[in-house]
Scaffold this motif. Structure first.
Motif, mmCIF file in Angstrom:
data_model
loop_
_atom_site.group_PDB
_atom_site.id
_atom_site.type_symbol
_atom_site.label_atom_id
_atom_site.label_comp_id
_atom_site.label_asym_id
_atom_site.label_seq_id
_atom_site.Cartn_x
_atom_site.Cartn_y
_atom_site.Cartn_z
ATOM 1 N N ARG A 233 0.795 -1.476 0.737
ATOM 2 C CA ARG A 233 -0.052 0.506 -0.058
ATOM 3 C C ARG A 233 0.870 1.361 0.071
ATOM 4 N NH1 ARG A 233 -1.673 -3.039 3.414
ATOM 5 N NH2 ARG A 233 -0.736 -2.372 5.145
ATOM 6 N N PRO A 234 1.569 1.461 -0.737
ATOM 7 C CA PRO A 234 2.557 2.672 -1.111
ATOM 8 C C PRO A 234 1.688 3.657 -1.749
ATOM 9 C CG PRO A 234 3.239 1.369 -3.209
ATOM 10 C CD PRO A 234 1.803 0.105 -2.553
ATOM 11 N N VAL A 235 1.844 5.090 -0.961
ATOM 12 C CA VAL A 235 1.793 6.325 -0.850
ATOM 13 C C VAL A 235 3.041 7.288 -1.766
ATOM 14 C CG1 VAL A 235 1.460 7.350 0.320
ATOM 15 C CG2 VAL A 235 -0.230 8.193 -1.090
ATOM 16 N N ASN A 259 1.895 3.077 -10.986
ATOM 17 C CA ASN A 259 0.522 2.810 -10.106
ATOM 18 C C ASN A 259 0.230 3.298 -9.474
ATOM 19 O OD1 ASN A 259 -2.723 2.997 -11.145
ATOM 20 N ND2 ASN A 259 -2.106 0.835 -10.205
ATOM 21 N N ILE A 260 1.697 3.880 -8.619
ATOM 22 C CA ILE A 260 0.935 4.276 -6.940
ATOM 23 C C ILE A 260 0.350 5.975 -6.744
ATOM 24 C CG2 ILE A 260 2.727 5.198 -5.121
ATOM 25 C CD1 ILE A 260 5.205 3.697 -6.551
ATOM 26 N N PRO A 261 -0.390 6.023 -6.151
ATOM 27 C CA PRO A 261 -1.553 7.127 -5.770
ATOM 28 C C PRO A 261 -0.423 8.231 -5.286
ATOM 29 C CG PRO A 261 -2.532 5.637 -5.097
ATOM 30 C CD PRO A 261 -1.350 4.740 -5.609
ATOM 31 N N VAL A 262 -0.926 9.249 -5.302
ATOM 32 C CA VAL A 262 -0.322 11.083 -4.683
ATOM 33 C C VAL A 262 -0.936 11.335 -4.122
ATOM 34 C CG1 VAL A 262 0.741 12.660 -5.835
ATOM 35 C CG2 VAL A 262 1.138 10.810 -7.125
ATOM 36 N N ILE A 263 -0.452 11.859 -2.646
ATOM 37 C CA ILE A 263 -1.332 12.654 -2.206
ATOM 38 C C ILE A 263 -0.410 14.822 -1.878
ATOM 39 C CG2 ILE A 263 -2.402 11.105 -0.347
ATOM 40 C CD1 ILE A 263 -0.696 11.064 1.238
ATOM 41 N N THR A 362 4.605 -2.705 -9.779
ATOM 42 C CA THR A 362 3.360 -1.499 -10.211
ATOM 43 C C THR A 362 2.874 -2.250 -8.497
ATOM 44 O OG1 THR A 362 2.115 -3.248 -10.732
ATOM 45 C CG2 THR A 362 2.945 -1.429 -12.334
ATOM 46 N N ALA A 363 2.244 -0.859 -8.073
ATOM 47 C CA ALA A 363 1.248 -1.067 -6.593
ATOM 48 C C ALA A 363 -0.382 -2.300 -6.795
ATOM 49 C CB ALA A 363 0.883 0.485 -6.246
ATOM 50 N N PRO A 364 -0.605 -3.018 -6.461
ATOM 51 C CA PRO A 364 -1.606 -3.391 -6.657
ATOM 52 C C PRO A 364 -3.132 -2.990 -6.948
ATOM 53 C CG PRO A 364 -0.480 -3.981 -3.963
ATOM 54 C CD PRO A 364 0.276 -3.277 -4.517
ATOM 55 N N LYS A 365 -3.879 -3.372 -7.871
ATOM 56 C CA LYS A 365 -5.384 -2.929 -8.259
ATOM 57 C C LYS A 365 -5.664 -2.070 -7.343
ATOM 58 C CE LYS A 365 -7.897 -2.860 -11.984
ATOM 59 N NZ LYS A 365 -8.607 -3.812 -13.158
ATOM 60 N N SER A 366 -5.949 -3.497 -6.508
ATOM 61 C CA SER A 366 -7.181 -3.182 -5.231
ATOM 62 C C SER A 366 -6.606 -1.542 -4.875
ATOM 63 C CB SER A 366 -7.106 -3.851 -4.305
ATOM 64 O OG SER A 366 -5.766 -4.536 -3.749
ATOM 65 N N TRP A 367 -5.559 -1.754 -4.218
ATOM 66 C CA TRP A 367 -4.753 0.230 -3.574
ATOM 67 C C TRP A 367 -5.305 1.034 -4.396
ATOM 68 C CZ3 TRP A 367 -4.405 1.506 0.698
ATOM 69 C CH2 TRP A 367 -3.375 3.097 1.156
ATOM 70 N N THR A 368 -4.704 0.967 -5.416
ATOM 71 C CA THR A 368 -4.744 2.028 -6.054
ATOM 72 C C THR A 368 -6.177 2.262 -6.818
ATOM 73 O OG1 THR A 368 -2.751 1.687 -7.103
ATOM 74 C CG2 THR A 368 -4.347 3.387 -7.943
ATOM 75 N N GLU A 369 -7.310 1.657 -6.227
ATOM 76 C CA GLU A 369 -8.355 1.509 -6.677
ATOM 77 C C GLU A 369 -9.526 2.037 -5.505
ATOM 78 O OE1 GLU A 369 -10.222 -1.942 -8.451
ATOM 79 O OE2 GLU A 369 -9.644 -1.401 -10.349
ATOM 80 N N PHE A 370 -8.846 1.587 -4.196
ATOM 81 C CA PHE A 370 -9.229 1.725 -3.074
ATOM 82 C C PHE A 370 -9.133 3.907 -3.015
ATOM 83 C CE2 PHE A 370 -8.178 3.547 1.037
ATOM 84 C CZ PHE A 370 -8.512 3.268 1.700
ATOM 85 N N ALA A 371 -7.880 4.503 -3.626
ATOM 86 C CA ALA A 371 -7.394 5.805 -3.235
ATOM 87 C C ALA A 371 -8.562 6.345 -4.464
ATOM 88 C CB ALA A 371 -6.165 5.550 -3.530
ATOM 89 N N GLN A 372 -8.766 6.208 -5.491
ATOM 90 C CA GLN A 372 -9.534 6.295 -6.280
ATOM 91 C C GLN A 372 -10.543 6.732 -5.564
ATOM 92 O OE1 GLN A 372 -7.983 4.086 -9.585
ATOM 93 N NE2 GLN A 372 -6.186 5.579 -10.220
ATOM 94 N N ASN A 373 -11.310 5.672 -5.808
ATOM 95 C CA ASN A 373 -12.651 5.671 -5.101
ATOM 96 C C ASN A 373 -12.546 6.401 -3.877
ATOM 97 O OD1 ASN A 373 -13.664 3.688 -6.866
ATOM 98 N ND2 ASN A 373 -13.042 1.948 -5.636
ATOM 99 N N ALA A 374 -11.648 6.497 -3.273
ATOM 100 C CA ALA A 374 -11.828 7.695 -1.697
ATOM 101 C C ALA A 374 -11.709 9.199 -2.665
ATOM 102 C CB ALA A 374 -10.987 7.413 -1.219
ATOM 103 N N ARG A 375 -11.018 9.083 -3.846
ATOM 104 C CA ARG A 375 -10.909 10.538 -4.596
ATOM 105 C C ARG A 375 -11.977 10.808 -4.839
ATOM 106 N NH1 ARG A 375 -7.331 15.278 -5.790
ATOM 107 N NH2 ARG A 375 -8.974 16.500 -7.117
#
Length: 621
Positions: A233-235, A259-263, A362-375
């Protein structure tokens, strides 16, 4: 080298040397010093003023109205130019120079270059005590200018004309150093300014500077890459250093490839446009639910170009206690904070090296999707939060109106009070590097002065874009005279004055910690028996600006369109609610001191609530 010399005064030599320094940037070769801001007095007018007059065409001198505001303008100018150009400020000995202390602190906290050329008492001491001199009976060498040692990266007092041959290059090297960047102070005794010296002509030869890029240590890169590729779960936390390194392209490419979320931090707002699929929003105390949800669950956190201020880290409650931190930063001090695994080096080079070392990870797809849904959920909240009519007039509504009507390259400026949080949370970035929220020093009064400095810089590169200032009534009353400066210099600003009747954000903090409203809103100040509304429109009109008061966001939209079409500074005033107008979501815990003992039950309860969250706080250094 030629053995030829030229006889000049100290002041003449300083200005001639500054005039000969250039920098190579993406926009081409230009003077590294864009000019200066000055208010003359007996400590700088006769000698430094004479020298500046002879270079007025190449080093334009903007006449300030207040020395503190001059420093704010210089800081905003440097921030716009991503620390590749700076302005000097010159002030007279005594209170004129003292007024620069606050703006020097702001530049120091934000790691921004600014050169101060300030008057000082006479080196000979023959006329002592002189006008405005502070006498220290046991230390005659100690003076007001020594106070700047605490708020500058470079400090010197010139006691002989030859010293500038060493001092000026050292000051410039500090201001252009990515790791040690900050304000430089040069004290100029009034007699020494006028003393002459045979300077080598070679000292004034034109020189072109380039910003150093430090490659990270390969071992540190390998260690960081090993940790990152083990992450589930990288960020990435993108700070202001991403822009200063001009590493926005590399940041985006790195995030896309892996495929890593950015904040984003407050200083790092506008590292990515709002619609980028990996932009999960701003993090921390003034952040977003989406970014904070990701930060809380991340197992590896890569910070890039951030000093990890408490508003980013939620006073170190924003991350899981067992999360591992990696800090890519050109500054060794920042890279090693809070037990981070350090990667000391330039962000552009560091991201490229890390990306190569991580290969196909690449980061797990489920992790990135979690971040994108939160956004997506956060975007829906912001859309509702900024919608006119959803509650009484609010900061968020005004921000939404402007956001919808501004052009992508328009620059937004905000600072202390409630607006930094509201802009950070609600602004939807339209283009890279277009947001200046001064929260490093959180300094009231920066907004209008900083807008003026930003506008001067912006007009050098993209004159057709606007500079938009968000300011509350409290900061406006503190410092507003650069409305006049912007009119005089024909540097157009659009200023939104959002009037909530005092220091409403501190009143909110007061109430949230169980205290009664006291001495923040005008209506709650016991020494003000009958408060009345300031006519900000009349005041701004008196300084030559277009000004109008609007009743609601719909009228604000029409007024903003008129301001966009106008050819000079416009000031638009709208009243906002002091209690119901706040963004209520997106906040992490923030440590503030609360009374451990109180006679008031609400204060005791609030203290208990504050302390209950401390269990989440990471311990470290």
């Amino acid at each position: 080298m030629s053995g030829k010399t030229i006889r000049l005064t100290t002041a003449q030599a300083i200005i001639r040397w500054l005039n000969a320094q250039f920098i190579e940037t993406d926009e081409g070769r230009m003077r590294v010093c864009g000019g200066g801001f000055g208010i003359f007095g007996h400590g700088n007018v006769t000698c430094l003023g004479e020298a500046l007059y002879d270079h007025r065409d190449t080093l334009p001198l903007y006449r300030g109205q207040n020395e503190q505001a001059m420093g704010f303008a210089a800081a905003a100018y440097a921030k716009y130019h991503l620390r590749r150009r700076f302005m000097f400020c010159t002030a007279s000995a005594g209170p004129g120079t003292a007024n620069l202390l606050t703006s020097a602190s702001l530049a120091h906290a934000n790691r921004l270059p600014m050169l101060m050329l300030c008057g000082d008492t006479f080196l000979t001491r023959l006329p002592d005590p002189v006008l405005q001199q502070l006498e220290h009976f046991g230390n005659p060498a100690l003076g007001l200018n020594d106070a700047f040692k605490a708020v500058t990266r470079y400090w010197d007092r010139i006691t002989h004309p030859a010293q500038i041959i060493q001092s000026l290059p050292a000051a410039l090297a500090t201001m252009l150093d990515p790791a040690d960047c900050g304000p430089a102070f040069v004290g100029l005794p009034q007699d020494v300014q006028g003393w002459d010296y045979e300077y080598p002509e070679e000292f004034f030869a034109e020189r072109t500077h380039r910003i150093r890029r430090q490659s990270p240590d390969p071992h540190e890169v390998t260690t960081a890459a090993t940790l990152l590729t083990s992450a589930k779960r990288p960020v990435i936390i993108a700070g202001g250093g991403v822009q200063y390194s001009r590493a926005v392209t590399e940041l985006t490419a790195f995030a896309d490839a892996h495929n890593i979320p950015v904040i984003e931090t407050i200083a790092g707002r506008a590292n990515m446009i709002a619609t980028h699929p990996l932009n999960i929003g701003p993090v921390g105390v003034t952040g977003s639910d989406s970014a904070n949800a990701v930060a809380e669950k991340a197992d590896v956190v890569l910070t890039v170009g951030s000093r990890l201020q408490d508003f980013t880290t939620g006073s170190w409650t924003a991350f899981a206690k067992d999360a591992r931190l990696i800090s890519l930063n050109v500054g060794r001090h920042d890279a090693g904070k809070h037990m981070s695994l350090p990667v000391v080096g330039d962000a552009k080079l560091g991201l490229k090296a890390l990306g190569e070392a991580m290969k196909s990870y690449t980061a797990p797809k489920s992790w990135t999707e979690f971040a994108q849904n939160a956004r997506k959920e956060w975007d829906a909240y912001v859309a509702h939060n900024t919608r006119p009519g959803n509650r009484p007039n609010s900061y968020a509504q005004a921000i939404g109106v402007v956001n919808d009507l501004c052009e992508p390259r328009d620059r937004v400026v905000a600072a202390a009070g409630g607006l930094p949080a509201e802009v950070t949370a609600n602004w939807r970035t339209l283009d890279i590097g277009t947001v200046d929220v001064e929260f490093g020093f959180s300094c009231m009064g920066y907004e209008i002065a900083g807008g003026w400095g930003a506008r001067i810089a912006q007009s050098e590169v993209e004159p057709l874009s606007d500079t938009i200032v968000f300011v509350g009534d409290g900061s406006y009353l503190l410092m507003n005279s650069d409305i006049y400066s912007s009119v005089l210099t024909q540097k157009k600003l659009i200023i939104l004055v959002l009037d909530n009747g005092g220091f409403a954000v501190i009143n909110k903090l007061q109430n949230n910690t169980g205290n009664e409203s006291f001495n923040n809103l005008f209506t709650d100040a016991p020494t003000i028996p009958a408060p009345f509304a300031v006519d900000f429109a009349a005041h701004a009109t008196a300084m030559g600006a277009h000004a109008e008061h609007v009743a609601n966001p719909a009228e604000l939209a029409e007024a903003f369109k008129r301001a966009k079409a106008a050819d000079k500074t416009s000031v638009i005033i709208m009243n906002v609610d002091a209690y119901e107008g706040w963004t209520t979501e997106g906040h992490t815990w923030w440590e503030v001191g609360t009374p451990h003992v109180s006679e008031h039950e609400k204060v005791r309860a609030a203290h208990a609530e504050v302390e209950s969250a401390r269990a989440r706080q990471r311990k470290g250094v």
